[in-house]
Design an enzyme around this catalytic site. Structure first.
Site, PDB file in Angstrom:
ATOM      1  N   LYS A   1      -4.369  54.960  56.600  1.00 63.17           N
ATOM      2  CA  LYS A   1      -3.888  53.873  55.746  1.00 63.17           C
ATOM      3  C   LYS A   1      -5.002  52.832  55.615  1.00 63.17           C
ATOM      4  O   LYS A   1      -5.079  51.902  56.428  1.00 63.17           O
ATOM      5  CB  LYS A   1      -2.623  53.262  56.357  1.00 63.17           C
ATOM      6  CG  LYS A   1      -2.098  52.039  55.613  1.00 63.17           C
ATOM      7  CD  LYS A   1      -0.684  51.700  56.010  1.00 63.17           C
ATOM      8  CE  LYS A   1      -0.225  50.423  55.327  1.00 63.17           C
ATOM      9  NZ  LYS A   1       1.210  50.210  55.390  1.00 63.17           N
TER      10      LYS A   1
ATOM     11  N   GLU B   1      -4.387  52.652  60.680  1.00 60.71           N
ATOM     12  CA  GLU B   1      -4.604  51.633  59.642  1.00 60.71           C
ATOM     13  C   GLU B   1      -5.729  50.676  60.050  1.00 60.71           C
ATOM     14  O   GLU B   1      -5.492  49.713  60.777  1.00 60.71           O
ATOM     15  CB  GLU B   1      -3.310  50.836  59.397  1.00 60.71           C
ATOM     16  CG  GLU B   1      -3.483  49.755  58.328  1.00 60.71           C
ATOM     17  CD  GLU B   1      -2.224  48.938  58.048  1.00 60.71           C
ATOM     18  OE1 GLU B   1      -1.225  49.059  58.797  1.00 60.71           O
ATOM     19  OE2 GLU B   1      -2.249  48.176  57.074  1.00 60.71           O
TER      20      GLU B   1
HETATM   21  P1  13P Z   1       0.848  45.346  52.392  1.00 66.85           P
HETATM   22  O1  13P Z   1       0.919  46.512  51.419  1.00 66.85           O
HETATM   23  O2  13P Z   1       1.708  44.184  51.994  1.00 66.85           O
HETATM   24  O3  13P Z   1      -0.573  44.988  52.709  1.00 66.85           O
HETATM   25  O4  13P Z   1       1.510  45.845  53.742  1.00 66.85           O
HETATM   26  C1  13P Z   1       1.203  47.081  54.220  1.00 66.85           C
HETATM   27  C2  13P Z   1       1.246  47.069  55.694  1.00 66.85           C
HETATM   28  O5  13P Z   1       1.976  47.811  56.301  1.00 66.85           O
HETATM   29  C3  13P Z   1       0.336  46.176  56.409  1.00 66.85           C
HETATM   30  O6  13P Z   1       0.280  46.575  57.737  1.00 66.85           O
END
Ligand code: 13P
Length: 335
Positions: free
Chosen positions: A216, A174
């Protein structure tokens, strides 16, 4: 299940991910907004309620947990992670240890947690976690992001990903370019482009198997305080463009974070991208706030609100599944 099978399952048939891995301080902030104290029991009750929602089935392929939650048991003694499995979703775990300021790089952080990672991963694998998540944060501002920040974060993401795969779990990588700020959508495109480019270079360098990896990312949007906000079509087109430019076709799936977008807008953006189509990966969701916001508000910490709260989560899960298939329509939001 092999890591390839796990990655493919999570995003199969329009399914996506429920991100429920808020750290205790973040969960505290969410609970403050509804006037509920963030105790271990309240956090357990809230998450148990979410995981028992009917709309989990068929719409959610994976749930990301925080360390506390993967160890918790529901009120009837069932492990929360087993509840998730009984809904047809795979349990996953956030494994990074948060952000640290980078020396001589004001406003920039690197995500830490590589120390002792392998041991932690072994324990999570024994508990039944099938996938893991590590979040890097990239800020946009005057002169930032710097290459130093991008490289430090993407290298750590790649080292983590390799370690997760060596322990039989899928890494979710991510690299989140934050929406905070008054920057334009072009600035977001540029920071996202540089981050993804570096990420895939580092993943290759560390020998990460992309077929057993999920990405992500953020969507390419205007900064949240930018006076002119890009519309849905522009966000969809620019996001597909930056992904097509940087993400190898062999990656099975991309599951977006919501990053502070309203829940319906996050769904609309995802749907618009899937209606455009023309890419090889599954394009799905891994939302925290955009899946939970309505459910959290409806719950308000009161047991008598459990059913309406679960109905809110189920609704958002269904809407996002439709969006992952490019089959969502705005009218479906009128209930
Ligand atoms: P949000 O969709 O609220 O941004 O959270 C996703 C997430 O896992 C952030 O690390």
């Amino acid at each position: 299940m092999t890591i390839e099978e796990i990655a493919n399952y999570i995003v199969s048939d329009g399914k996506g991910i429920l991100a429920a891995d808020e750290s205790n301080p973040t969960c505290g902030k969410r609970f403050d907004s509804i006037g509920v104290e963030s105790t271990e029991e309240n956090r357990r009750d809230y998450r148990e309620m979410l995981f028992r929602s009917e709309g989990m089935k068929g719409n959610i392929g994976g749930v990301i947990l925080f360390d506390e939650t993967i160890r918790q048991v529901a009120s009837d003694g069932t492990l929360l992670r087993d509840l998730i499995s009984s809904q047809g979703a795979l349990p996953g775990i956030k494994v990074d240890k948060g952000l640290q300021q980078i020396e001589n790089c004001p406003g920039e952080t690197v995500t830490v947690g590589l120390d002792g990672l392998s041991e932690r991963l072994k324990e999570y694998a024994e508990m039944g976690a099938k996938f893991t998540k590590w979040r890097a944060v990239i800020n946009i501002g005057e002169g930032i992001p710097t290459d130093k920040c991008i490289n430090a974060n993407m290298d750590a993401l790649a080292q983590y990903a390799k370690c997760a795969q060596d322990n039989g779990m899928v890494p979710i990588v991510e690299p989140e370019v934050l929406m905070d700020g008054n920057h334009s959508i072009e600035d977001c495109y540029d920071a996202t482009d540089r981050s993804l480019n570096a990420l895939f270079e580092h993943l290759e360098k560390h020998g990460v198997n992309l077929k057993g990896t999920l990405l992500k990312p953020n969507m390419v949007t205007s900064g949240s305080n930018c006076p002119t906000q890009a519309g849905i079509d522009e966000v969809a087109k620019k996001t597909i463009d930056v992904l097509t430019k940087n993400v190898p076709q062999e990656l099975p799936g991309i599951a977006f974070l919501s990053g502070g977008q309203s829940d319906v807008l996050a769904t609309a953006h995802l749907d618009a991208m899937n209606k455009i189509g023309g890419f090889s990966w599954k394009l799905s969701f891994s939302y925290g706030r955009a899946l939970q916001a309505a459910a959290l508000k409806a719950w308000g910490g009161k047991p008598e609100n459990v059913f309406i709260s679960q109905d809110e989560l189920s609704h958002r899960a269904e809407m996002n599944k439709l969006a992952s298939l490019g089959q969502w329509e705005e009218d479906l939001e009128d209930r």
